[in-house]
Design a protein around this motif. Structure first.
Motif, PDB file in Angstrom:
ATOM      1  N   CYS A 115      31.274 -39.882 -24.618  1.00  0.00           N
ATOM      2  CA  CYS A 115      30.320 -39.827 -23.509  1.00  0.00           C
ATOM      3  C   CYS A 115      28.925 -40.250 -23.956  1.00  0.00           C
ATOM      4  N   ASP A 116      28.630 -40.172 -25.236  1.00  0.00           N
ATOM      5  CA  ASP A 116      27.288 -40.441 -25.715  1.00  0.00           C
ATOM      6  C   ASP A 116      27.156 -41.775 -26.446  1.00  0.00           C
ATOM      7  N   LEU A 117      28.161 -42.627 -26.327  1.00  0.00           N
ATOM      8  CA  LEU A 117      28.055 -43.965 -26.908  1.00  0.00           C
ATOM      9  C   LEU A 117      27.227 -44.839 -25.996  1.00  0.00           C
ATOM     10  N   GLU A 118      26.416 -45.686 -26.596  1.00  0.00           N
ATOM     11  CA  GLU A 118      25.666 -46.650 -25.801  1.00  0.00           C
ATOM     12  C   GLU A 118      25.607 -47.969 -26.551  1.00  0.00           C
ATOM     13  N   MET A 119      25.556 -49.048 -25.807  1.00  0.00           N
ATOM     14  CA  MET A 119      25.417 -50.374 -26.399  1.00  0.00           C
ATOM     15  C   MET A 119      23.927 -50.600 -26.638  1.00  0.00           C
ATOM     16  N   THR A 120      23.557 -50.861 -27.883  1.00  0.00           N
ATOM     17  CA  THR A 120      22.160 -51.074 -28.217  1.00  0.00           C
ATOM     18  C   THR A 120      21.948 -52.502 -28.704  1.00  0.00           C
ATOM     19  N   PHE A 121      20.767 -53.029 -28.436  1.00  0.00           N
ATOM     20  CA  PHE A 121      20.384 -54.360 -28.889  1.00  0.00           C
ATOM     21  C   PHE A 121      20.144 -54.310 -30.390  1.00  0.00           C
ATOM     22  N   SER A 122      20.539 -55.360 -31.071  1.00  0.00           N
ATOM     23  CA  SER A 122      20.410 -55.369 -32.521  1.00  0.00           C
ATOM     24  C   SER A 122      20.244 -56.791 -33.022  1.00  0.00           C
ATOM     25  N   CYS A 123      19.793 -56.913 -34.255  1.00  0.00           N
ATOM     26  CA  CYS A 123      19.758 -58.210 -34.930  1.00  0.00           C
ATOM     27  C   CYS A 123      20.374 -58.020 -36.314  1.00  0.00           C
ATOM     28  N   GLY A 124      20.888 -59.114 -36.869  1.00  0.00           N
ATOM     29  CA  GLY A 124      21.571 -58.994 -38.147  1.00  0.00           C
ATOM     30  C   GLY A 124      21.532 -60.293 -38.937  1.00  0.00           C
ATOM     31  N   VAL A 125      21.909 -60.193 -40.204  1.00  0.00           N
ATOM     32  CA  VAL A 125      22.044 -61.361 -41.071  1.00  0.00           C
ATOM     33  C   VAL A 125      23.453 -61.376 -41.634  1.00  0.00           C
ATOM     34  N   VAL A 182      34.419 -75.382 -51.765  1.00  0.00           N
ATOM     35  CA  VAL A 182      33.963 -74.131 -51.176  1.00  0.00           C
ATOM     36  C   VAL A 182      32.600 -74.347 -50.533  1.00  0.00           C
ATOM     37  N   THR A 183      32.450 -73.883 -49.289  1.00  0.00           N
ATOM     38  CA  THR A 183      31.156 -73.945 -48.615  1.00  0.00           C
ATOM     39  C   THR A 183      30.668 -72.532 -48.339  1.00  0.00           C
ATOM     40  N   TYR A 184      29.372 -72.413 -48.198  1.00  0.00           N
ATOM     41  CA  TYR A 184      28.736 -71.139 -47.887  1.00  0.00           C
ATOM     42  C   TYR A 184      27.880 -71.332 -46.651  1.00  0.00           C
ATOM     43  N   ASN A 185      27.694 -70.274 -45.896  1.00  0.00           N
ATOM     44  CA  ASN A 185      26.694 -70.332 -44.832  1.00  0.00           C
ATOM     45  C   ASN A 185      25.986 -69.000 -44.739  1.00  0.00           C
ATOM     46  N   VAL A 186      24.740 -69.088 -44.322  1.00  0.00           N
ATOM     47  CA  VAL A 186      23.889 -67.925 -44.105  1.00  0.00           C
ATOM     48  C   VAL A 186      23.410 -68.031 -42.667  1.00  0.00           C
ATOM     49  N   ARG A 187      23.570 -66.936 -41.922  1.00  0.00           N
ATOM     50  CA  ARG A 187      23.213 -66.953 -40.501  1.00  0.00           C
ATOM     51  C   ARG A 187      22.428 -65.708 -40.133  1.00  0.00           C
ATOM     52  N   ALA A 188      21.652 -65.830 -39.085  1.00  0.00           N
ATOM     53  CA  ALA A 188      20.952 -64.702 -38.471  1.00  0.00           C
ATOM     54  C   ALA A 188      21.362 -64.675 -37.007  1.00  0.00           C
ATOM     55  N   GLY A 189      21.354 -63.492 -36.420  1.00  0.00           N
ATOM     56  CA  GLY A 189      21.785 -63.418 -35.036  1.00  0.00           C
ATOM     57  C   GLY A 189      21.275 -62.199 -34.301  1.00  0.00           C
ATOM     58  N   ILE A 190      21.498 -62.229 -32.995  1.00  0.00           N
ATOM     59  CA  ILE A 190      21.159 -61.105 -32.132  1.00  0.00           C
ATOM     60  C   ILE A 190      22.405 -60.718 -31.349  1.00  0.00           C
ATOM     61  N   GLY A 191      22.448 -59.481 -30.939  1.00  0.00           N
ATOM     62  CA  GLY A 191      23.611 -59.026 -30.190  1.00  0.00           C
ATOM     63  C   GLY A 191      23.518 -57.562 -29.861  1.00  0.00           C
ATOM     64  N   GLY A 192      24.671 -56.950 -29.703  1.00  0.00           N
ATOM     65  CA  GLY A 192      24.728 -55.540 -29.368  1.00  0.00           C
ATOM     66  C   GLY A 192      25.829 -54.846 -30.121  1.00  0.00           C
ATOM     67  N   MET A 193      25.684 -53.523 -30.250  1.00  0.00           N
ATOM     68  CA  MET A 193      26.702 -52.729 -30.932  1.00  0.00           C
ATOM     69  C   MET A 193      26.752 -51.353 -30.308  1.00  0.00           C
ATOM     70  N   ASN A 194      27.905 -50.699 -30.403  1.00  0.00           N
ATOM     71  CA  ASN A 194      28.078 -49.328 -29.912  1.00  0.00           C
ATOM     72  C   ASN A 194      27.562 -48.353 -30.956  1.00  0.00           C
ATOM     73  N   THR A 195      26.696 -47.453 -30.534  1.00  0.00           N
ATOM     74  CA  THR A 195      26.188 -46.410 -31.426  1.00  0.00           C
ATOM     75  C   THR A 195      26.112 -45.090 -30.665  1.00  0.00           C
ATOM     76  N   HIS A 196      26.101 -43.998 -31.425  1.00  0.00           N
ATOM     77  CA  HIS A 196      25.913 -42.677 -30.828  1.00  0.00           C
ATOM     78  C   HIS A 196      24.426 -42.430 -30.644  1.00  0.00           C
ATOM     79  N   THR A 197      24.069 -41.777 -29.527  1.00  0.00           N
ATOM     80  CA  THR A 197      22.688 -41.376 -29.339  1.00  0.00           C
ATOM     81  C   THR A 197      22.415 -40.172 -30.227  1.00  0.00           C
ATOM     82  N   GLU A 198      21.133 -39.890 -30.480  1.00  0.00           N
ATOM     83  CA  GLU A 198      20.770 -38.808 -31.407  1.00  0.00           C
ATOM     84  C   GLU A 198      21.290 -37.444 -30.964  1.00  0.00           C
TER      85      GLU A 198
END
Length: 165
Positions: free
Chosen positions: A49-59, A21-37
Motif C-alpha cells: 500500500c505504501d509503494l510509490e513510483m518516484t522520479f530518478s536518474c542513474g548512470v 568487446v565494446t563498452y558503453n557508458v550511459r546516463a538516464g532518467i526514469g522511475g522506480m518503485n520505492t517505499h515511503t518513509e
C-alpha cells in the motif's frame, strides 16, 4: 557495495582484452518503485500500500562481449546505479543480447537477463531485466527495465543515452 563495483569493473576490463568487446557508458532518467518513509511503521504485508513510483536518474556502465569473433550473440554484464538523493539502488544485470543490423554502423541491440538488485532497504533481490538499445556509430540510446521477483520494490524503467567505446 564499493567492493562489488570495483571487482565488477576489473573483471570486465580483464575479459575485454580482445578488440571485439565494446563498452558503453550511459546516463538516464526514469522511475522506480520505492517505499515511503512511513511505510516502515506497518507490518510487511502492508508494504504494497505504501509503494510509490518516484522520479530518478542513474548512470550505467556496460560491456558487450561477443561469443565468437563475428557473432551476433553477446554476453553483457552491466552496472546501473540510481543517483536519487533519498533512495539508492544498485542494479547488476547479466544480459544475453542479439545484434540486429539496421543500416551502416547502426544496430538494434535487444538484451534480456537476470539481475541482482540491492534496494534502499538494504535488501538483496533478484529480478528479470531487459535493455533495448539502438547504436548509431558511437551514440547509444536505450530503454532499461527491471522487475524484481520477490517484491514490488526494485521495479524500474530508465530512458538512457550514452557513448560506445
Amino acid at each position: 557495495m564499493k567492493r562489488v563495483f570495483i571487482l565488477m569493473v576489473f573483471t570486465i576490463m580483464a575479459i575485454g582484452a580482445s578488440a571485439q568487446v565494446t563498452y558503453n557508458v550511459r546516463a538516464g532518467i526514469g522511475g522506480m518503485n520505492t517505499h515511503t518513509e512511513d511505510s516502515f511503521d506497518y507490518p510487511y504485508w502492508d508494504h504494497h500500500c505504501d509503494l510509490e513510483m518516484t522520479f530518478s536518474c542513474g548512470v550505467m556502465a556496460q560491456a558487450n562481449i561477443p561469443f565468437n569473433k563475428h557473432g551476433k550473440f553477446s554476453f553483457s554484464p552491466t552496472v546501473l546505479l540510481d543517483l536519487s538523493e533519498e533512495y539508492k539502488e544498485l542494479y547488476v544485470p547479466l544480459f544475453l543480447g542479439y545484434k540486429i543490423g539496421i543500416g551502416h554502423k547502426k544496430l538494434f541491440f535487444p538484451k534480456i537477463g537476470a539481475a541482482f538488485v540491492y534496494t534502499n532497504c538494504n535488501e538483496a533481490q533478484w529480478g528479470v531485466t531487459t535493455d533495448l538499445a539502438f547504436e548509431f556509430n558511437h551514440l547509444v540510446i536505450g530503454v532499461f527495465g527491471c522487475a524484481t521477483v520477490e517484491s514490488d520494490e526494485g521495479h524500474c524503467i530508465f530512458a538512457t543515452i550514452g557513448y560506445k567505446f
